[in-house]
Design an enzyme around this catalytic site. Sequence first.
Site, PDB file in Angstrom:
ATOM      1  N   ASP A  69       0.826  -1.205   0.000  1.00 60.36           N
ATOM      2  CA  ASP A  69       0.000   0.000   0.000  1.00 60.36           C
ATOM      3  C   ASP A  69       0.858   1.252   0.000  1.00 60.36           C
ATOM      4  O   ASP A  69       2.075   1.194   0.137  1.00 60.36           O
ATOM      5  CB  ASP A  69      -0.945   0.006   1.210  1.00 60.36           C
ATOM      6  N   ASN A 141      -7.486  -3.383  14.320  1.00 54.66           N
ATOM      7  CA  ASN A 141      -8.887  -3.587  13.943  1.00 54.66           C
ATOM      8  C   ASN A 141      -9.048  -4.710  12.912  1.00 54.66           C
ATOM      9  O   ASN A 141     -10.103  -4.864  12.317  1.00 54.66           O
ATOM     10  CB  ASN A 141      -9.497  -2.291  13.410  1.00 54.66           C
ATOM     11  N   HIS A 143      -7.264  -5.002  10.090  1.00 59.06           N
ATOM     12  CA  HIS A 143      -6.996  -4.663   8.689  1.00 59.06           C
ATOM     13  C   HIS A 143      -5.754  -5.379   8.187  1.00 59.06           C
ATOM     14  O   HIS A 143      -4.833  -5.696   8.937  1.00 59.06           O
ATOM     15  CB  HIS A 143      -6.925  -3.153   8.466  1.00 59.06           C
ATOM     16  N   GLU A 148      -9.545  -1.923   5.316  1.00 57.11           N
ATOM     17  CA  GLU A 148     -10.219  -1.699   6.585  1.00 57.11           C
ATOM     18  C   GLU A 148     -11.442  -2.619   6.704  1.00 57.11           C
ATOM     19  O   GLU A 148     -11.904  -3.197   5.703  1.00 57.11           O
ATOM     20  CB  GLU A 148     -10.670  -0.238   6.681  1.00 57.11           C
TER      21      GLU A 148
END
Length: 259
Positions: A69, A141, A143, A148
């Site tokens: 990314d 979380n 990801h 996400e």
Amino acid sequence: MEVLVLPTAADVARRAAEVVIEGLGAARRDEPVLGLATGSSPLGLYAELAAAVRAGRLDLTRARGFALDEYVGLPVGHPQSYREVLLREVCGPLGLDPGRLDVPDGSGRDEDELVAGAADYERRIAAAGGVDVQILGIGANGHLGFNEPGSALSSRTRVKRLSDRTRHDNARFFTGPEGVPTHCVTQGLGTVLAARRLVLVASGPAKADAVAAALEGPLSASCPASVLQWHADATAVLDEAAAARLRNRDYYDASAAGL
């Protein structure tokens, strides 16, 4: 999926490096392709790979690297752009030619340019013959890359908005949360799944809930990292703290012990 639990983060880095090296060797390609994660999770792993390069056990001079990314909107050369991070942490220490490092393009002037750049990134991965070994971390979380919660399990490289949780967690690399970009370009979960081998590293108690959801929870967009359960050659290498909430720990330990 193989789950390996080691006593410390240093042990995780050493064992994960061996899994990566084995996977690159199994690829039997003159120009192997390594998928590169950023963040703090894989730094120890990269240090171990660098040690293997210095010892002559690993040669990446003809390898290609594809980043997971990149942030949108950071100026060229920004020290926290993932291109710059990988140049520092991977290319130099591992002997990977900077010209053979590919990073998603977050410099587009508008959404159309960013979308076109994401599609081109998918084409470049395919032209390289796909990723042989993809290194992964996991967000608190759940990801994976910058996918996400709520990301489609079959998604490909695309523009995504970062969650407030992710921006808060990454604020330590910037002047504060307000300095973290709001958007990114990330490989999709479907892109990640196309790699031949996945190697996830996680350390510390802050990752324990996400690790348990990813490895033992339902396959769900609510925990993007749960796609590891869907891959035929995925290894999660964890320290004791990151593995603390796993229910099937005894089975993982017995399996790791072999026949």
